[in-house]
Design a protein around this motif. Structure first.
Motif, short mmCIF file in Angstrom:
data_model
loop_
_atom_site.label_atom_id
_atom_site.label_comp_id
_atom_site.label_asym_id
_atom_site.label_seq_id
_atom_site.Cartn_x
_atom_site.Cartn_y
_atom_site.Cartn_z
N VAL A 80 0.52 -1.13 -0.30
CA VAL A 80 0.12 -0.03 0.00
C VAL A 80 0.81 1.27 -0.02
CG1 VAL A 80 -2.42 -1.36 1.28
CG2 VAL A 80 0.04 -0.29 2.42
N TYR A 81 -0.09 2.30 -0.35
CA TYR A 81 1.46 3.67 -0.17
C TYR A 81 2.28 4.15 0.72
CZ TYR A 81 2.03 7.93 -1.70
OH TYR A 81 2.86 9.49 -1.56
N GLN A 206 -2.76 10.65 -6.56
CA GLN A 206 -3.47 10.89 -5.86
C GLN A 206 -5.34 10.69 -6.77
OE1 GLN A 206 -0.63 11.74 -5.05
NE2 GLN A 206 -0.65 11.64 -2.87
N GLN A 209 -5.73 7.36 -7.85
CA GLN A 209 -6.41 6.31 -6.44
C GLN A 209 -8.39 6.83 -6.59
OE1 GLN A 209 -4.25 7.33 -2.99
NE2 GLN A 209 -3.67 4.53 -2.44
N ASP A 215 -6.75 1.08 -3.15
CA ASP A 215 -5.39 1.75 -2.31
C ASP A 215 -4.25 0.64 -2.01
OD1 ASP A 215 -6.50 -0.77 -1.28
OD2 ASP A 215 -7.04 -0.16 0.68
N ARG A 216 -4.39 -0.38 -3.49
CA ARG A 216 -2.69 -1.69 -3.29
C ARG A 216 -2.11 -0.71 -5.01
NH1 ARG A 216 -4.10 -4.22 1.45
NH2 ARG A 216 -5.71 -4.60 1.90
#
Ligand SMILES: Nc1ncnc2c1ncn2[C@@H]1O[C@H](COP(=O)(O)OP(=O)(O)OP(=O)(O)O)[C@@H](O)[C@H]1O
Ligand SMILES: [Mg+2]
Lengths: 393, 222
Positions: A80-81, A206, A209, A215-216
């Protein structure tokens, strides 16, 4: 030389039959040359792509490469981020870190559409981490990324599909239903086996996203500041990621490792294709053996006569062996010319390279096939009884 | 005159399965250098069988064949090939020329196995063809020649490597009277030049050209 000459005379006496006989060898050699040129072209292309990214680059991908489980396969992606942020903070002094996600989407502009475009959501520092070339306009800035601006940098294929020859910069495109404004276009990178690397766009991380609800991460790029500490950075990145993830949930790979995997893959591919081509060469060899046996029967009287005027068994054997090898060598030469020709034509669309060893190998193998499959008919001819042979009608 | 061919108690038995057939019975024969010998006899009397043994194409079942005093019983395939090339010249009833091959190359064929290079071969072949009167047919293929001309090419081929003996199995068997006479004239000339000739024939007129006639009956010399 003279033996080859008389072999050629015998071969040319039956033009059509000789041609059909060597067709198997021709096809075998053509496919060897062609397949190897494609695979090694693929390797050259990928290698140059990867090297183009910079040798200091490390990539982090979900899953495990080289382990028992297939990469990114069965187990869920847990990258993730915050992993990227964590790496960025901890490796601040020795590397640049940039996260990326990817989706495929349909793009529209006016009445034109472009399907299956790879949409990359990347951070503003992406351009510093990966050397991509902008031909027009610019890449997006940190401020645009922070505020989730809908801006896009588009690849040349997307540009020509949506705008043709027209101006793309500052135009609005529809990416899976949302409007983006084009701020830059990328230099062409090419295509391999129909995968077009230029049919892609880059939008702020962003923004991507939010639009796609992901979110992966697909990839975290880490660019070491110097070539010397690539290994060091790799080790530290692994240690840092292992605090949260298990060993088989991620892979940190250097360019060197990526290249070695690719050369392994192309090696296996070459061997597999070579095996198929070898089978066709063997089938071609059986064809030669068959026609040489026919030829020995047809020329039984000639063999008897040659023996009567003083040919030793070994003279007869060599005559037919040379004929078989000349046949297969001829097939080899035609196959090489065809293979190189077709490979050059294909080379206009995909990268192909013809390594010298593939030409030598193909030719050597075709000669060998001639020897192996020519021996039996040649020995049969050499052993014929002269009286019976002369009586043969 | 010294002995060129000498057969001593030569027998040849063909056995095919149960049946065995004695084609030659206790043949004693001597041919001296420079002789012109005709072998006559009914069909099946063993003429060709005898000729093949003398030509080193076949082995006697028993007995010994001396070629220029050398016992040929225990020679290897390669030795036999060498002797056929150097000492013997064959002329067949059916000419046995290679099709789609010029007269010159047909005549030069034995010289390949004598190890001569191509220019030497072609030069000798040309001389042999001139000797049989075919100087104008050097580049003709057998299909472009008459039967008599084809047989002349075959004689040139038999001559080209200067053999000690020419073995001719019914050389005029496939030819008309006129061509046969031409062929026999060539044989006469060759024999005058000192070449030994052993010839099989059915025809009395042809046999007359020989200085000695051997008659075979049921595998025996009579
Ligand atoms: N390979 C063989 N196997 C079995 N018998 C054979 C073989 N060759 C010849 N014979 C037999 O041997 C005998 C002699 O044959 P040969 O060919 O020597 O006769 P020929 O005198 O030359 O006859 P023609 O005048 O018809 O040519 C014949 O009975 C023949 O059938
Ligand atoms: Mg006969």
């Amino acid at each position: 030389m003279e033996a080859i000459n008389s072999a050629l005379t015998a071969i040319l006496a039956n033009r059509m039959r000789s041609f059909l006989t060597i067709l198997g060898i021709v096809i075998g050699v053509t496919s060897v040359i062609l397949l190897i040129s494609l695979v090694s072209g693929l390797q050259t292309f990928i290698t140059s792509q990867i090297q183009g990214l910079g040798s200091n680059l490390l990539i982090v991908i979900p899953g495990r490469i080289g382990g028992a489980r297939s990469p990114g396969g069965v187990q869920a992606n847990r990258l993730v981020y915050s992993d990227a942020v964590n790496l960025r903070n901890r490796l601040q002094s020795e590397a640049q870190v940039s996260a990326a996600i990817q989706r495929n989407a349909t793009l529209k502009h006016a009445n034109k559409t472009d399907k299956g475009v790879a949409v990359f959501g990347v951070e503003a520092n992406y351009q510093k981490v990966i050397s991509i070339k902008i031909t027009e306009g610019r890449f997006f800035k940190q401020s645009e990324a922070d505020s989730s601006k809908k801006v896009a940098v588009i690849g040349p294929t997307v540009k020509s599909n949506l705008f043709g020859e027209g101006k793309a910069l500052d135009q609005t495109i529809d990416v899976a239903g949302l409007k983006y404004s084009v701020i830059g276009t990328l230099a062409p990178r090419g295509a391999v086996f129909g995968i077009d690397f230029d049919n892609s766009i880059y939008i702020p991380f962003q923004t991507a996203q939010r639009q796609f609800g992901i979110d992966r991460l697909n990839t975290i790029y880490i660019s070491a500041n110097s070539a010397d500490n690539v290994k060091d950075v790799q080790e530290r990145a692994i240690n840092l990621l292992q605090k949260r993830l298990s060993e088989d949930e991620f892979t940190v790979q250097t360019q060197e490792q990526t290249l070695s995997i690719i050369s392994q893959v192309t090696g296996v591919l070459t061997a597999a294709l070579g095996g198929i081509a070898a089978i066709s060469l063997i089938v071609g060899g059986i064809g030669i053996m068959n026609i040489m046996l026919v030829s020995v029967t047809e020329r039984t009287k000639e063999i008897g006569l040659r023996k009567a005027v003083g040919a030793k068994p070994s003279d007869i054997r060599n005559q037919f062996l040379i004929e078989a090898v000349t046949l297969s060598g001829l097939g080899g030469i035609i196959g090489i010319i065809l293979g190189i020709g077709i490979s050059l034509i294909i080379g206009r669309f995909f990268t192909t390279t013809i390594p010298l060893w593939s030409v030598v190998l193909a030719f050597g193998f075709s000669m060998l096939v001639g020897i192996i499959f020519g021996v039996t008919p040649a020995i049969r001819a050499a052993r014929l009884d002269p009286i019976e042979a002369l009586r043969h009608e | 005159m010294s002995s060129l061919v000498k057969l001593s108690k030569v027998n040849k038995i063909y056995s095919t399965g149960e049946i065995s057939l004695q084609a030659l019975k206790d043949i004693n024969l001597e041919v001296k250098k420079g002789e012109f010998v005709a072998i006559i006899g009914a069909s099946g009397s063993g003429k060709s069988t005898l000729m093949n043994i003398i030509g080193l194409l076949d082995h006697p079942t028993s007995g010994i064949y001396f070629l220029e005093g050398q016992d040929t019983s225990n020679l290897s395939e390669n030795d036999l090939a060498y002797l056929r090339n150097k000492k013997l010249g064959f002329v067949f009833q059916s000419f046995n020329l290679l099709p789609r091959t010029t007269s010159l190359d047909n005549v030069a064929l034995p010289l390949i196995y004598a190890g001569l290079n191509r220019p030497q071969r072609l030069e000798k072949a040309q001389r042999a063809l001139e000797a049989v009167g075919l100087a104008d047919k050097l580049d003709s293929h057998p299909s472009q020649l008459s039967g008599g001309q084809q047989q002349k090419v075959a004689i040139a081929r038999a001559l080209v490597n200067n053999p000690d003996i020419i073995l001719a199995d019914e050389p005029t068997g496939n030819l008309d009277t006129k061509s046969s006479e031409e062929i026999m004239k060539i044989f006469d000339t060759l024999n005058k030049q000192g070449i030994t000739i052993l010839m099989i024939t059915h025809e009395k007129d042809i046999a007359k050209h020989a200085k000695r006639i051997i008659r075979l009956k049921d595998g025996k010399i009579v």
